[in-house]
Design an enzyme around this catalytic site. Sequence first.
Site, PDB file in Angstrom:
ATOM      1  N   HIS A   1      -9.821  19.125   2.170  1.00 36.27           N
ATOM      2  CA  HIS A   1      -9.351  19.978   1.268  1.00 36.27           C
ATOM      3  C   HIS A   1      -8.578  19.553   0.184  1.00 36.27           C
ATOM      4  O   HIS A   1      -8.544  20.090  -0.808  1.00 36.27           O
ATOM      5  CB  HIS A   1      -8.626  21.056   2.086  1.00 36.27           C
ATOM      6  CG  HIS A   1      -9.438  21.927   3.162  1.00 36.27           C
ATOM      7  ND1 HIS A   1     -10.460  22.626   2.438  1.00 36.27           N
ATOM      8  CD2 HIS A   1      -9.462  22.121   4.446  1.00 36.27           C
ATOM      9  CE1 HIS A   1     -11.110  23.439   3.579  1.00 36.27           C
ATOM     10  NE2 HIS A   1     -10.469  23.066   4.749  1.00 36.27           N
TER      11      HIS A   1
ATOM     12  N   GLU B   1     -14.548  24.425   2.130  1.00 34.74           N
ATOM     13  CA  GLU B   1     -14.982  23.793   3.754  1.00 34.74           C
ATOM     14  C   GLU B   1     -16.029  22.596   3.470  1.00 34.74           C
ATOM     15  O   GLU B   1     -16.248  21.974   4.457  1.00 34.74           O
ATOM     16  CB  GLU B   1     -15.281  24.954   4.392  1.00 34.74           C
ATOM     17  CG  GLU B   1     -15.339  24.862   5.772  1.00 34.74           C
ATOM     18  CD  GLU B   1     -14.054  24.800   6.514  1.00 34.74           C
ATOM     19  OE1 GLU B   1     -13.005  24.786   5.607  1.00 34.74           O
ATOM     20  OE2 GLU B   1     -13.847  24.471   7.817  1.00 34.74           O
TER      21      GLU B   1
ATOM     22  N   HIS C   1      -9.973  16.300   8.029  1.00 32.99           N
ATOM     23  CA  HIS C   1     -10.509  17.703   7.602  1.00 32.99           C
ATOM     24  C   HIS C   1      -9.590  18.309   6.560  1.00 32.99           C
ATOM     25  O   HIS C   1     -10.042  18.566   5.308  1.00 32.99           O
ATOM     26  CB  HIS C   1     -10.323  18.594   9.011  1.00 32.99           C
ATOM     27  CG  HIS C   1     -10.834  20.160   8.408  1.00 32.99           C
ATOM     28  ND1 HIS C   1     -12.299  20.447   8.656  1.00 32.99           N
ATOM     29  CD2 HIS C   1     -10.264  21.120   7.864  1.00 32.99           C
ATOM     30  CE1 HIS C   1     -12.365  21.911   8.209  1.00 32.99           C
ATOM     31  NE2 HIS C   1     -11.181  22.189   7.635  1.00 32.99           N
ATOM     32  N   GLU C   2      -8.255  18.143   6.732  1.00 31.42           N
ATOM     33  CA  GLU C   2      -7.162  18.953   5.615  1.00 31.42           C
ATOM     34  C   GLU C   2      -7.298  17.750   4.647  1.00 31.42           C
ATOM     35  O   GLU C   2      -7.040  18.096   3.322  1.00 31.42           O
ATOM     36  CB  GLU C   2      -5.844  18.932   6.279  1.00 31.42           C
ATOM     37  CG  GLU C   2      -5.880  19.946   7.515  1.00 31.42           C
ATOM     38  CD  GLU C   2      -6.535  21.118   7.247  1.00 31.42           C
ATOM     39  OE1 GLU C   2      -6.336  21.793   6.058  1.00 31.42           O
ATOM     40  OE2 GLU C   2      -6.935  21.942   8.217  1.00 31.42           O
TER      41      GLU C   2
END
Lengths: 500, 500
Positions: free
Chosen positions: B268, B294, B264-265
């Site tokens: 980003h 997101e 997830h990170e």
Amino acid sequence: MEQKLAELKTILGEVMDLEKVIGLLGWDQQTYMPPGGAEDRSYHMATMGSLAHEMYTSDRIGELLEQLKPFVEQLDPDSDDARLIKVTTQNYKKKVKVPTEWVGEFASVTTLAQGKWVEARAESDFEKFRPSLERIVELCRRYADFFAPYEHVYDPLLDVYEPGLRTANVKGIFEALRPQQVELVQAIKGRPQVDDSFLHQHFDPQVQWDFGVEAITKMGYDWKHGRQDKAAHPFTTNFGIGDVRITTRVMPDYLGSAFFSTAHECGHALYEMGVDPKLARTPLAQGASFALHESQSRLWENLVGRSYPFWEHFYPRLQELFPSQLANVSLQNFYKGINKVEPSFIRVEADEATYNLHIMLRLEIELELMDGSLEVRHLPETWNTRMAEYLGLTPPNDAKGVLQDVHWSSGYFGYFSTYALGNLVSLQLWDVIRRDLPDLDDQIRQGEFGNLLGWLRENIHRHGQKFEPQELVQRVTGSKIDPAPYMRYLTNKYSQIYQL
Amino acid sequence: MEQKLAELKTILGEVMDLEKVIGLLGWDQQTYMPPGGAEDRSYHMATMGSLAHEMYTSDRIGELLEQLKPFVEQLDPDSDDARLIKVTTQNYKKKVKVPTEWVGEFASVTTLAQGKWVEARAESDFEKFRPSLERIVELCRRYADFFAPYEHVYDPLLDVYEPGLRTANVKGIFEALRPQQVELVQAIKGRPQVDDSFLHQHFDPQVQWDFGVEAITKMGYDWKHGRQDKAAHPFTTNFGIGDVRITTRVMPDYLGSAFFSTAHECGHALYEMGVDPKLARTPLAQGASFALHESQSRLWENLVGRSYPFWEHFYPRLQELFPSQLANVSLQNFYKGINKVEPSFIRVEADEATYNLHIMLRLEIELELMDGSLEVRHLPETWNTRMAEYLGLTPPNDAKGVLQDVHWSSGYFGYFSTYALGNLVSLQLWDVIRRDLPDLDDQIRQGEFGNLLGWLRENIHRHGQKFEPQELVQRVTGSKIDPAPYMRYLTNKYSQIYQL
């Protein structure tokens, strides 16, 4: 007047915030920043450095200091407020001479230079660092020229680290010291060498780390207000009295590095942690000078951490942690081993007898770089020649020679002398401490450092930068910086170890 | 005009430096800062926040923007310069409405509140956090009032995270979405549950960490320009395009957390790493909005990281790393396990089907806190009532309920909706990507992500904040934010897993 003082404190509080934030940028750069972040960081440093400088040299601060002059005369000259105004005035007068453009350029150049130095050192290739160093030397000479006329071009640089001290003072001290140090080293050379081979075994890095943590916790390092991280070149920094951080490095095959580095940085940290909270967010909330700071770090590293009583307490624990390596090494032999005198290439690993010679060499070189008699491109050969002269050694490569220290890449010309001065001051203080705490050895033997730390807090730490360094040494020891106690200490210590 | 533009860019470069430095203060606070550093840090944050705000809202920037108006009209409206001036003008108009005092106070209060929140969550004691949260809610309402008159008191807050979007838009989208999500969750509830018990075993944290590193390296995360650290609440931050850092957390007894958080990170981070270097040190050098951000993180976490083809590539490696735990779990069962749908307390651990329900609950609560119909002291009971209503669950304590997320302690009111919107956008993009890269599944099955990342760089990342978020979605997908693709995706995916 009270209102003007309050306004001054408000502005100074913000300037101090900026300086602490710059400190965090530096801490991050040396601990965690990925290599690709260097360019961005150079912009951050330039912008922040310029802003802090502009704020500190703002007309408003100048006006307030001027207007507060009559007010100061009514104050007790030793009061916090009188001292704050005095120190701020001195800082202000220095800083206004320096253009903001220089500050921004210096911050940017030194930030990028640190990456170059890391690379050059890793590859032992001075040429990779040379262009950066040439720019830095040029910038430092420009800095000095902002303060012309001067007695010596090096004076304004020295003054950054040791306010009030002149190049001539330092040279005088070093000239008195050098023959005595050389004589001592020669005398030791004539005696059978002690054995420290047991230090050169494999020691689990995590266990070394943990032992250091255990020891400095007993010394009084406060983990709620600090932390320890790894760095190629150990240092201490703080972001306020409430956040004082240390760094260390651990060598898996040598026990003589991590602990002493940790104890050294702990000494610096205890100083910053002990500043009177009343001084927070003012220019007084920091150690008095670099030499005073070094007196604290060397006191904990050497006068405590390489003393016999200290290891009477800690050696059984160390043997417990490293039984296979140390079970057959007696306390007496361990003590001798960690105090072995032997000329070596690396300053930070030097013993107490040869350490100051490394510093004298650097001072000579810095003076010549600044007065123009030495060019950067000739630095490696000059370094090696001087090493032979001072320590009888020729470095096998530049990594173990001219590239060993981080300071020049950071633009810290003027800094090194304070290391030797700190050694001297540590002994001047130690003599007074032993008088005031006659059972200090017994306390250390019990692993009790509370009275020692209490003494340092009361006499040194809490004052922060209230007193000028020379003045503080005079107040506490009744004398100015004096090499005699240090030489007495070395002679006593090594007479016993080497049966001189 | 060129000169004015250059001057504007110089000032903006410095403002961006300050914002990045504030980012580092925040990174440090959440990764390494000792607890005793919080008070110092609150001063740093207040001073830096105020300075950045003052610089961004300086009269000089206002004048330059005004003077550049005719110049902009001659430019290609999609050129970097035209967009830079447009975005800067929008930011400027927003920021000048907010007094610097508010910015300083907000920075200081939220910095201190984070420590309180950590403490309150550790002890599951909402009362410890309540006074801080009351101040933050009050400050956020004051912020909204700087923008009165507004359609909804929440609009100015939402606009911080999702420029151009109104509360009414979000409510509209959520109202369309909610019944479909509830219906899907109900349908799944009627089917036999999949088994994910194998995820709840002991998995060596370091091996979990290393696996995540291995996977995101293949995804394209560039370690020369980034690093990963541990944080209680994982996040991504950057200090320039050259230094984009991620954080994660590792649960030793649950495999379903660390890897997905890391992926997830990474999503980003790839966004920030992919911004066109030409935009560096301008307000355009960052993701278009929080929802767009997101969309990237959820794309890598879920559309890639929870897909069958992904695990066709990575599962053999994972089995190799955890043989005793996974040898007897088939790829098919592993895939089902990591996609198990089950209402749960913690948002960040929620499956894709229930996730948005957590967000809708938070939006409702935030709207009521802001319009005054809900008081902070009634928050825990309201939270628990709504959890029962939305998810059929009552949290056993506040740590697993109202205290679970870091956002409110940071003052991030208006943020949460963007998580759900990001989910929706990720599928809108995914549909276009699948059309443009018809063999994407095969590539993923080979552990090849270069074309996918290339597509994202070309269509999303490189633009940074050049295009408004709604405009960018429209440009790339031909539609505004639309829940249909997301619901289609969920329905297809879970029809297969749960045989609906």
